[in-house]
Scaffold this motif. Structure first.
Motif, PDB file in Angstrom:
ATOM      1  N   PRO A 366     -27.000 -48.560  -8.895  1.00 20.99           N
ATOM      2  CA  PRO A 366     -26.890 -48.180  -7.635  1.00 20.99           C
ATOM      3  C   PRO A 366     -27.924 -48.649  -6.406  1.00 20.99           C
ATOM      4  CG  PRO A 366     -26.291 -46.587  -9.360  1.00 20.99           C
ATOM      5  CD  PRO A 366     -26.902 -47.555 -10.007  1.00 20.99           C
ATOM      6  N   ALA A 370     -27.942 -50.996  -3.383  1.00 19.70           N
ATOM      7  CA  ALA A 370     -28.314 -50.717  -2.093  1.00 19.70           C
ATOM      8  C   ALA A 370     -29.488 -51.607  -1.586  1.00 19.70           C
ATOM      9  CB  ALA A 370     -28.751 -49.088  -2.097  1.00 19.70           C
ATOM     10  N   SER A 394     -20.059 -42.993 -11.199  1.00 19.89           N
ATOM     11  CA  SER A 394     -19.777 -42.336  -9.518  1.00 19.89           C
ATOM     12  C   SER A 394     -20.964 -42.598  -8.767  1.00 19.89           C
ATOM     13  CB  SER A 394     -19.856 -40.983  -9.700  1.00 19.89           C
ATOM     14  OG  SER A 394     -20.802 -40.542 -10.357  1.00 19.89           O
ATOM     15  N   ALA A 395     -22.296 -42.803  -9.273  1.00 20.06           N
ATOM     16  CA  ALA A 395     -23.455 -43.061  -8.508  1.00 20.06           C
ATOM     17  C   ALA A 395     -23.077 -44.676  -7.962  1.00 20.06           C
ATOM     18  CB  ALA A 395     -24.709 -42.970  -9.221  1.00 20.06           C
ATOM     19  N   VAL A 397     -20.362 -46.284  -7.559  1.00 23.41           N
ATOM     20  CA  VAL A 397     -19.122 -46.276  -6.881  1.00 23.41           C
ATOM     21  C   VAL A 397     -19.560 -45.798  -5.164  1.00 23.41           C
ATOM     22  CG1 VAL A 397     -17.058 -45.421  -6.240  1.00 23.41           C
ATOM     23  CG2 VAL A 397     -17.553 -46.162  -8.638  1.00 23.41           C
ATOM     24  N   ASP A 398     -20.530 -44.886  -5.209  1.00 17.58           N
ATOM     25  CA  ASP A 398     -21.023 -44.262  -3.926  1.00 17.58           C
ATOM     26  C   ASP A 398     -21.670 -45.253  -3.333  1.00 17.58           C
ATOM     27  OD1 ASP A 398     -19.759 -41.744  -4.468  1.00 17.58           O
ATOM     28  OD2 ASP A 398     -21.509 -40.790  -5.064  1.00 17.58           O
ATOM     29  N   ALA A 399     -22.597 -45.914  -3.857  1.00 17.48           N
ATOM     30  CA  ALA A 399     -23.234 -46.950  -3.559  1.00 17.48           C
ATOM     31  C   ALA A 399     -22.693 -48.198  -2.943  1.00 17.48           C
ATOM     32  CB  ALA A 399     -24.468 -47.565  -4.573  1.00 17.48           C
ATOM     33  N   VAL A 401     -19.235 -47.790  -1.594  1.00 15.23           N
ATOM     34  CA  VAL A 401     -18.490 -47.311  -0.649  1.00 15.23           C
ATOM     35  C   VAL A 401     -19.542 -47.320   0.445  1.00 15.23           C
ATOM     36  CG1 VAL A 401     -17.582 -45.247   0.357  1.00 15.23           C
ATOM     37  CG2 VAL A 401     -17.190 -45.936  -1.936  1.00 15.23           C
ATOM     38  N   GLU A 402     -20.552 -47.115   0.406  1.00 16.20           N
ATOM     39  CA  GLU A 402     -21.665 -47.171   1.637  1.00 16.20           C
ATOM     40  C   GLU A 402     -21.932 -48.389   2.164  1.00 16.20           C
ATOM     41  OE1 GLU A 402     -23.430 -44.717   3.114  1.00 16.20           O
ATOM     42  OE2 GLU A 402     -22.278 -43.015   2.181  1.00 16.20           O
ATOM     43  N   THR A 403     -21.773 -49.214   1.356  1.00 16.59           N
ATOM     44  CA  THR A 403     -22.133 -50.924   1.846  1.00 16.59           C
ATOM     45  C   THR A 403     -21.067 -51.822   1.975  1.00 16.59           C
ATOM     46  OG1 THR A 403     -22.582 -51.543  -0.450  1.00 16.59           O
ATOM     47  CG2 THR A 403     -24.457 -50.646   0.911  1.00 16.59           C
TER      48      THR A 403
END
Length: 490
Positions: A366, A370, A394-395, A397-399, A401-403
């Motif tokens: 992640p 980023a 999950s971490a 995937v969150d990264a 989604v942000e980019t």
């Protein structure tokens, strides 16, 4: 094209703006269907020209033309439905809790003439009659297309087909025009009658055009789709996955904005399937000599980067026709080498080249993502079912989604379905403005909100009238509802 004729193009587009905006949904939708039918009818001729000018295969171009015509039909239905207008009606309310409320009615109206810079790598789907043109016409905006120099004959012939179909459907003169030449494109982008720009191409040119649009006396929105390396993260690396990866990298000679430029796999993975698969891929002509020269230099830079191990060297050659022909190049590095190499490896390679990165610890991905990939059209996760469900990713995937504009679970990013829910855009540097150039939401780029307060029914646009003659969806806020605000929390 002379300065005078650029003036004529801008004047014709401006003159067509209001009459075209006033066309009914069925009139405009019918015109889009007429263009789709005309493109299908001219298909054999257009595909033959495209094959000659771009070197792309007949099967690829046949599918792309079909995508282009059906995209127009999808937009036609969207126009007739009317939901894209986002009609909101607030009835007058003397007892409105914040103070008496007037009658306010809001909808989205066409921006005006749009300048579309056509792409080289999709001579149908992102060119003269492609997504940006279709979305702008659907929104009710006249379109001027700046033809790409990589397929000039195809651009002219496609423009003739489109213009004839629109004329036959009764659309105003000036609603669709074609220009050629970079200087003419820049001159028109600076013209005050152009109200929005769209572009698909290189980061350097796209940023230059975006800066011009922003520096005008009255800045305009500019929707540029630029570079993207579309990283893929895998928790395993079996032969099936690696073979599919090579197919995605080499399809259309890697000249796709969604090509996976990086594949992250666990340290120690057996990558022999990459070498075997790449060796079976026939050489493919690149789109034009300029792209060929750029790819050859980019390939050389990657092969010379520190820490690189070659899995498939591939090759490039220049034919008697001056065109470049290439086979896939795939290299592998570890995470430390990738970070140390910087732009030597991280910069987009437009062509059949990709980098496989070996990682030791899944939990580091992640932060790595980023830091290395601030904006992309897509990011992809390949994991086994249990790993997708246990929360361990999950971490990551969150990264992503942000980019990223689109996050895939399984599959490969090459292949952008034209659907209402599609997002083909992403944070900078993937795009200059994070919107979508594919799917029905693309229409929204060429609209702006206008509210009418206490307007008489006779002066309201049809979608805002009480009798709603177009039958579009209307969101109504009736008088008296404000006293119930927040009741959901009770």
């Amino acid at each position: 094209m002379t300065e005078t004729s650029i003036e004529q193009v801008a004047a014709a587009a401006a003159a067509a703006a209001r009459p075209f905006a006033r066309t009914t949904p069925r009139e405009r939708g019918g015109a889009l269907v007429a263009v789709a039918d005309a493109l299908d009818a001219a298909g054999p001729e257009l595909i033959a020209i495209a094959m000659r000018e771009t070197g792309l295969a007949q099967a690829r171009l046949t599918g792309e033309l079909r995508r282009t015509s059906w995209q127009l039909r999808l937009f036609a239905d969207t126009v007739v439905d009317g939901g894209y207008l986002d009609v909101r009606i607030d009835e007058a309310d003397p007892d409105y809790v914040i103070g008496p409320r007037p009658d306010v009615r809001r909808m989205r109206e066409p921006l005006g003439p749009v300048l579309n810079f056509a792409a080289s790598n999709f001579p149908f789907a992102f060119s003269v009659a492609g997504g940006d043109t279709a979305a702008a016409l659907a929104a009710g905006c006249p379109v001027v297309v700046k033809a790409h120099s990589g397929h000039p004959e195809l651009s002219r012939r496609t423009a003739e087909v489109v213009a004839d179909a629109l004329r036959g459907a009764g659309m105003p003169d000036g609603v669709f025009q074609l220009i050629a030449g970079q200087e003419n494109g820049v001159a028109l982008l600076r013209d005050e009658r152009i109200r929005a720009g769209a572009f698909t191409g290189s980061t350097g040119v796209g940023r230059m055009l975006a800066d011009i649009a922003a520096s005008r006396t009255v800045p305009i929105p500019f929707y540029g789709e630029l570079g993207s390396v579309n990283p893929v993260y895998a928790t395993y690396a079996d032969d099936e996955l690696l073979q599919a990866f090579v197919a995605s990298v080499s399809g259309s000679a890697g000249q796709l904005c969604t090509k996976p430029g990086f594949l992250f796999v666990p340290e120690g993975a057996d990558l022999s399937a990459v070498t075997e698969s790449a060796a079976s891929v026939d050489e493919h002509r690149l789109l034009n000599p300029g792209i060929g020269r750029t790819f050859a230099q980019r390939r050389a830079d990657v092969l010379e980067a520190d820490g690189v191990t070659v899995l498939s060297a591939g090759e490039t050659r220049t034919g008697d026709d001056g065109q470049t022909y290439a086979t896939p190049t795939v290299v592998t590095v570890d995470v430390d080498a990738l970070v140390a190499a910087g732009d030597a490896l991280l910069e987009e390679s437009f062509g059949p080249l990709s980098v496989i990165v070996r990682y030791a610890d899944l939990s580091t991905l992640p932060a790595l993502h980023a830091g290395l990939f601030p904006g992309n059209l897509t990011s992809t996760v390949h994991a086994r079912a249990g790993e997708l469900e246990d929360g361990s990713l999950s971490a990551l995937v969150d990264a992503l989604v942000e980019t990223s504009g689109r996050v895939l679970f399984g599959g490969w990013p090459t292949g952008v379905s034209v659907t209402p829910a599609m997002q083909h855009g992403g944070p900078y540097p993937a795009t200059t403005t994070d919107a979508t150039s594919v799917g029905t939401a693309a229409i929204g780029r060429f609209l702006r909100g206008v509210a009418y307060q206490n307007a008489p029914q006779a002066l309201l646009p049809a979608p805002l009238r009480d009798d709603n003659p177009w039958g579009v969806p209307q969101q109504r806020s009736a008088a008296g509802l404000s006293t119930t605000w927040g009741s959901f929390a009770g």
